[in-house]
Motif scaffolding. Structure first.
Motif, PDB file in Angstrom:
ATOM      1  N   PRO A   1       0.927  -1.224   0.104  1.00 45.05           N
ATOM      2  CA  PRO A   1       0.079   0.069  -0.072  1.00 45.05           C
ATOM      3  C   PRO A   1       0.819   1.246   0.063  1.00 45.05           C
ATOM      4  O   PRO A   1       1.846   1.324   0.763  1.00 45.05           O
ATOM      5  CB  PRO A   1      -0.682  -0.181   1.190  1.00 45.05           C
ATOM      6  N   GLY A   2       0.294   2.537  -0.744  1.00 42.76           N
ATOM      7  CA  GLY A   2       1.223   3.532  -0.831  1.00 42.76           C
ATOM      8  C   GLY A   2       0.716   4.418  -1.993  1.00 42.76           C
ATOM      9  O   GLY A   2      -0.067   3.923  -2.823  1.00 42.76           O
ATOM     10  N   LEU A   3       1.127   5.384  -1.893  1.00 34.14           N
ATOM     11  CA  LEU A   3       0.902   6.259  -3.125  1.00 34.14           C
ATOM     12  C   LEU A   3       1.857   5.929  -4.417  1.00 34.14           C
ATOM     13  O   LEU A   3       2.764   5.423  -4.181  1.00 34.14           O
ATOM     14  CB  LEU A   3       1.288   7.893  -2.565  1.00 34.14           C
ATOM     15  N   ARG A   4       1.069   6.274  -5.548  1.00 40.50           N
ATOM     16  CA  ARG A   4       1.683   5.813  -6.775  1.00 40.50           C
ATOM     17  C   ARG A   4       1.797   7.276  -7.743  1.00 40.50           C
ATOM     18  O   ARG A   4       1.004   7.548  -8.322  1.00 40.50           O
ATOM     19  CB  ARG A   4       0.834   4.565  -7.649  1.00 40.50           C
ATOM     20  N   PRO A   5       2.663   7.927  -7.315  1.00 38.57           N
ATOM     21  CA  PRO A   5       2.826   9.358  -7.939  1.00 38.57           C
ATOM     22  C   PRO A   5       2.856   9.238  -9.391  1.00 38.57           C
ATOM     23  O   PRO A   5       2.396  10.239 -10.142  1.00 38.57           O
ATOM     24  CB  PRO A   5       4.001  10.014  -7.545  1.00 38.57           C
ATOM     25  N   ASP A   6       3.333   8.278  -9.918  1.00 48.21           N
ATOM     26  CA  ASP A   6       3.372   8.015 -11.521  1.00 48.21           C
ATOM     27  C   ASP A   6       1.788   8.050 -12.188  1.00 48.21           C
ATOM     28  O   ASP A   6       1.553   8.162 -13.225  1.00 48.21           O
ATOM     29  CB  ASP A   6       4.203   6.902 -11.960  1.00 48.21           C
ATOM     30  N   TYR A   7       1.001   7.675 -11.296  1.00 44.31           N
ATOM     31  CA  TYR A   7      -0.583   7.279 -11.682  1.00 44.31           C
ATOM     32  C   TYR A   7      -1.339   8.856 -11.239  1.00 44.31           C
ATOM     33  O   TYR A   7      -2.440   8.887 -11.591  1.00 44.31           O
ATOM     34  CB  TYR A   7      -1.297   6.263 -10.954  1.00 44.31           C
ATOM     35  N   GLY A   8      -0.694   9.514 -10.185  1.00 43.26           N
ATOM     36  CA  GLY A   8      -1.375  10.890  -9.934  1.00 43.26           C
ATOM     37  C   GLY A   8      -0.979  11.131  -8.522  1.00 43.26           C
ATOM     38  O   GLY A   8      -0.669  10.374  -7.965  1.00 43.26           O
TER      39      GLY A   8
END
Length: 131
Positions: free
Chosen positions: A100-107
């Motif tokens: 789980p975590g942020l996916r900055p490449d997706y937004g």
């Protein structure tokens, strides 16, 4: 119309084990087993129809999940629900495919977890909104 898809089906070779996996993994997302039969199980929101079906591939070669490039993303109501989905999936035979975590490449607000279920289907829980 509120959704692109009506439902999706996974062919499985062990309905009991896969039912236990999805019972646990989908519970944090508010999804439940809405019906079950001797050869299939349906999941969706309580009191509504099914959106995910598990169908026993009985008497045939073991079911095979689609290869790389395919995955099914489940909508989560919170980042905590994504975390609980991931933990429950791993506790019930899933394999981590992205913690789980942020996916900055997706937004900037795309928070997700990725798991491979016990029969090889790639699934994700995601919320795409500010914390």
């Amino acid at each position: 119309m509120t959704s692109l898809l009506h439902h999706i089906s996974f062919g499985v070779s062990d309905l009991k084990a896969m039912g236990a996996f999805y019972d646990a993994a989908l519970a944090p997302l508010g999804q439940v087993r809405v019906w079950d039969g001797p050869h299939s199980v349906g999941y969706g929101l309580p009191g509504q129809g099914d959106q995910l079906l598990l169908n026993l591939v009985d008497g045939k070669p073991q079911a095979q999940a689609p290869g790389p490039g395919f995955h099914l993303a489940f909508r989560a109501g919170s980042r905590e629900a994504v975390d609980r989905f991931h933990a429950a999936a791993l506790a019930h035979g899933g394999t981590d495919n992205g913690a789980p975590g942020l996916r900055p490449d997706y937004g900037p607000n795309y928070y997700a977890a990725f798991v491979i279920d016990p029969e090889g289907y790639r699934v994700e829980a995601v919320i795409n909104s500010p914390a």
